[in-house]
Design an enzyme around this catalytic site. Sequence first.
Site, PDB file in Angstrom:
ATOM      1  N   ASP A   1      52.570   0.199  43.360  1.00 44.63           N
ATOM      2  CA  ASP A   1      52.112   1.326  42.548  1.00 44.63           C
ATOM      3  C   ASP A   1      51.848   2.567  43.394  1.00 44.63           C
ATOM      4  OD1 ASP A   1      49.910   0.148  43.804  1.00 44.63           O
ATOM      5  OD2 ASP A   1      49.143  -0.711  41.960  1.00 44.63           O
TER       6      ASP A   1
ATOM      7  N   HIS B   1      43.209  -6.772  36.991  1.00 40.02           N
ATOM      8  CA  HIS B   1      44.506  -6.076  37.034  1.00 40.02           C
ATOM      9  C   HIS B   1      45.307  -6.513  38.260  1.00 40.02           C
ATOM     10  CE1 HIS B   1      42.722  -2.326  39.274  1.00 40.02           C
ATOM     11  NE2 HIS B   1      43.276  -3.131  40.157  1.00 40.02           N
TER      12      HIS B   1
ATOM     13  N   GLU C   1      46.511  -2.846  33.764  1.00 43.41           N
ATOM     14  CA  GLU C   1      45.137  -3.020  33.321  1.00 43.41           C
ATOM     15  C   GLU C   1      45.087  -3.970  32.118  1.00 43.41           C
ATOM     16  OE1 GLU C   1      42.992  -1.950  35.246  1.00 43.41           O
ATOM     17  OE2 GLU C   1      43.242   0.132  35.880  1.00 43.41           O
TER      18      GLU C   1
ATOM     19  N   ASN D   1      38.689  -6.301  37.137  1.00 45.61           N
ATOM     20  CA  ASN D   1      39.000  -6.604  35.732  1.00 45.61           C
ATOM     21  C   ASN D   1      40.272  -7.444  35.606  1.00 45.61           C
ATOM     22  OD1 ASN D   1      41.005  -4.822  36.407  1.00 45.61           O
ATOM     23  ND2 ASN D   1      40.468  -3.269  34.883  1.00 45.61           N
TER      24      ASN D   1
HETATM   25  C1  F6R Z   1      47.029  -1.596  44.768  1.00 51.44           C
HETATM   26  C2  F6R Z   1      47.030  -2.549  43.665  1.00 51.44           C
HETATM   27  C3  F6R Z   1      45.743  -2.976  43.029  1.00 51.44           C
HETATM   28  C4  F6R Z   1      44.735  -3.474  44.067  1.00 51.44           C
HETATM   29  C5  F6R Z   1      43.413  -3.830  43.401  1.00 51.44           C
HETATM   30  C6  F6R Z   1      42.379  -4.322  44.385  1.00 51.44           C
HETATM   31  O1  F6R Z   1      48.322  -1.380  45.235  1.00 51.44           O
HETATM   32  O2  F6R Z   1      48.072  -2.957  43.236  1.00 51.44           O
HETATM   33  O3  F6R Z   1      45.995  -3.990  42.100  1.00 51.44           O
HETATM   34  O4  F6R Z   1      45.261  -4.587  44.718  1.00 51.44           O
HETATM   35  O5  F6R Z   1      42.908  -2.708  42.728  1.00 51.44           O
HETATM   36  O6  F6R Z   1      42.031  -3.297  45.248  1.00 51.44           O
HETATM   37  P1  F6R Z   1      41.069  -3.551  46.500  1.00 51.44           P
HETATM   38  O7  F6R Z   1      41.823  -4.423  47.429  1.00 51.44           O
HETATM   39  O8  F6R Z   1      40.823  -2.189  47.080  1.00 51.44           O
HETATM   40  O9  F6R Z   1      39.854  -4.220  45.956  1.00 51.44           O
END
Ligand code: F6R
Length: 260
Positions: free
Chosen positions: A67, A138, A143, A136
């Site tokens: 992303d 994701h 989401e 959550n």
């Molecule tokens: C980022 C992504 C998100 C993160 C998730 C956890 O490229 O795809 O799904 O992996 O938001 O983020 P952290 O590791 O910062 O807790």
Amino acid sequence: MKVIIADDYEIMSREAAKVVAAEIEKNPDCVLALPTGGTPLGFYAELVRMHKEEGLDFSRVTTFNLDEYLGLPETHKSSYAFYMYDNFFNDVNVNRDRVHIPRGLAEDPHEEAAAYEREIKKAGGIDLAVLGIGRNGHIGFNEPKTEFGSLTRPIYLAKRTIEANARFFDDDPDAVPRQAISMGIKTIMNSRKIILLANGPEKSGAIYQTIHGPVTDMVPSSVLQLHPDCTVFLDRDAASELKPPSDDVVQGPGIMSMVY
Ligand code: F6R
């Protein structure tokens, strides 16, 4: 699902990096999907170490990031493009022509997403997807309530994600972009192999739901229960809510491995 519980974050990161190294050794032309965020920092540091000390060769590897925020240039220090070069690509011998990250400033985000999907297809699909997980549930920026059939597309970030990611924007939630381009659930699920990394107590609830909860679009990561080759790498805090496994637990140095 296979679950590896590591004694600490460093061991978790090392074990996950070993999966990537094994994939590259098996297939030097492999296609990887890659995450950003706090979780994979140790994982990237270990891959850089493996490159520098053990000669792990990224020259033929193709990468697709999961992303990117919409509205940020790749020079912005909180963009995922900046993160990837800063924490990984600049320190390994990846061929930049084989690096793919959605462009945050694309004029037409829908076309950018469709082109990204075409590029993944052209590369032969994803061999190994590496994922983090949001509080959550994701994965990528898919989401809650994302359709399981979704492909790469522009999305709106959930309020909880904006709050969680404010730490990468000088603790200012207003500075976090509201939209991103994300690979879809279907794009991720089409990967031949998936590993998911999670550490820290704030992920334990999402991990419980990913592994023990019903498969539901309210917890996007729960779809991983349906993938034939998915391994979850956890530290003890992220694993703290898991039920004791019914199958045998295999112990290694600093890790426990089990199947749910
Ligand atoms: C980022 C992504 C998100 C993160 C998730 C956890 O490229 O795809 O799904 O992996 O938001 O983020 P952290 O590791 O910062 O807790």
